[in-house]
Design an enzyme around this catalytic site. Structure first.
Site, PDB file in Angstrom:
ATOM      1  N   GLY A   1       4.283   1.036   5.987  1.00 22.65           N
ATOM      2  CA  GLY A   1       4.880  -0.882   6.447  1.00 22.65           C
ATOM      3  C   GLY A   1       3.857  -2.225   5.181  1.00 22.65           C
TER       4      GLY A   1
ATOM      5  N   ARG B   1       0.712   0.952   0.440  1.00 20.04           N
ATOM      6  CA  ARG B   1       0.580   2.223   0.897  1.00 20.04           C
ATOM      7  C   ARG B   1       1.894   3.758   0.910  1.00 20.04           C
ATOM      8  NH1 ARG B   1       0.424   2.747   7.547  1.00 20.04           N
ATOM      9  NH2 ARG B   1      -1.580   1.365   6.846  1.00 20.04           N
TER      10      ARG B   1
ATOM     11  N   ARG C   1      10.234  -9.053  -3.760  1.00 16.06           N
ATOM     12  CA  ARG C   1       9.039  -9.735  -3.774  1.00 16.06           C
ATOM     13  C   ARG C   1       7.914  -8.403  -3.423  1.00 16.06           C
ATOM     14  NH1 ARG C   1      11.848 -13.194   0.999  1.00 16.06           N
ATOM     15  NH2 ARG C   1      13.391 -13.988   0.317  1.00 16.06           N
TER      16      ARG C   1
ATOM     17  N   ARG D   1       9.517   5.848   9.398  1.00 16.79           N
ATOM     18  CA  ARG D   1       8.338   5.532   9.850  1.00 16.79           C
ATOM     19  C   ARG D   1       7.507   5.864  10.154  1.00 16.79           C
ATOM     20  NH1 ARG D   1       5.222   1.100  10.070  1.00 16.79           N
ATOM     21  NH2 ARG D   1       4.459   1.160  12.241  1.00 16.79           N
TER      22      ARG D   1
ATOM     23  N   SER E   1       0.639   2.398  11.005  1.00 14.44           N
ATOM     24  CA  SER E   1      -0.409   2.549  12.276  1.00 14.44           C
ATOM     25  C   SER E   1      -0.381   1.787  13.363  1.00 14.44           C
ATOM     26  CB  SER E   1      -1.455   2.153  11.393  1.00 14.44           C
ATOM     27  OG  SER E   1      -1.129   0.720  11.249  1.00 14.44           O
TER      28      SER E   1
ATOM     29  N   ASP F   1      -6.472   1.802  15.825  1.00 16.69           N
ATOM     30  CA  ASP F   1      -7.181   1.193  16.533  1.00 16.69           C
ATOM     31  C   ASP F   1      -7.269   1.841  18.079  1.00 16.69           C
ATOM     32  OD1 ASP F   1      -6.355  -1.626  17.412  1.00 16.69           O
ATOM     33  OD2 ASP F   1      -4.875  -0.795  15.691  1.00 16.69           O
TER      34      ASP F   1
ATOM     35  N   ARG G   1      -6.678   3.094   6.188  1.00 20.86           N
ATOM     36  CA  ARG G   1      -5.364   2.661   6.551  1.00 20.86           C
ATOM     37  C   ARG G   1      -4.310   3.168   5.339  1.00 20.86           C
ATOM     38  NH1 ARG G   1      -7.400  -0.752   9.749  1.00 20.86           N
ATOM     39  NH2 ARG G   1      -7.005  -2.701   8.612  1.00 20.86           N
TER      40      ARG G   1
END
Length: 234
Positions: free
Chosen positions: A21, A25, A44, A88, A91, A205, A218
């Protein structure tokens, strides 16, 4: 040829794209794991990179947060850049006591309360599923490496801050393992376009125990799921 949201050229992307996402990362994965890396899109600041892993051409690109965002990027990758597989890597929040923080979940099915499937005009409720081919490869690589993974259902939610504080428990009662925000839309795009998709998640979490990881963890330490994806991506 550029699309409205990707400014790469035809051929810049590999057949398989790893899709976290967070664009940072994506940058981390490209710099840590790939060689001969090239930034191929930055519209962007949604960075996309292509490089090589053990001699195989691999791409990695951020998807942003939520089903509308990954819906846009995965559609453009599948239809304009000849991408065949999107994995994908993200987290998730655990719904089950036995699914602890830093555990890995292979998303077999992606439940959702989103209306993303409305566009297909279906006379019922669609159940978005992973590509079994990709799921099987990921599971066997994890097993071969001695990594314990959970396989099952996740919830792709449109809501991060839910005013119905205990609504997650209804999903948990039906065995849903965790919650994230993108997999269902990715799986639906792949199914509609004849492509393959899989979500590999690391638990950040737990709604059951209250344990959590930091944003920095993360971004930089959830490497096991990345390595699983890289081992079979081609």
């Amino acid at each position: 040829m550029a699309t409205p949201h990707i400014n790469a050229n035809k051929g810049d992307f590999a057949k398989t794209v790893l899709m976290p996402g967070d664009p940072l990362r994506a940058k981390f994965i490209a710099e840590k794991f790939l060689t001969d890396v090239k930034l191929v899109t930055d519209v962007r600041n949604m960075f996309g990179y292509t490089g090589y892993y053990n001699g195989r051409k691999i791409s990695v690109m951020g998807s942003g947060m939520g089903q509308p965002s990954i819906g846009i990027y995965s559609y453009e990758l599948f239809t304009a850049y000849d991408v065949e597989n999107i994995i994908r890597i993200g987290s998730a929040g655990s719904y089950q006591e036995h699914v602890d923080i830093r555990d890995i979940v292979l998303v077999q099915g992606a439940s959702t309360e989103s209306d993303f499937a409305h566009q297909y005009g279906l006379p019922g409720t669609y159940a978005p599923l992973a590509s079994f081919e990709l799921l099987d490869k990921a599971y066997n690589i994890a097993k071969m490496n001695g990594q314990h993974v959970h396989v099952g259902n996740s919830l792709s939610s449109d809501v991060f801050y839910n005013f119905q504080k205990d609504s997650w428990k209804k999903w948990a009662e039906l065995g849903v393992l965790c919650v994230e925000m993108e997999a269902a839309a990715l799986y639906m795009n792949a199914a509609a376009l004849g492509k393959q998709a899989l979500a590999i998640l690391t638990i950040s979490d737990s709604l059951v125990t209250g344990k959590s990881t930091t944003a920095e963890e993360r971004e930089t330490t959830f490497t096991q799921m990345m390595e699983i994806a890289l081992e079979f991506a081609e």
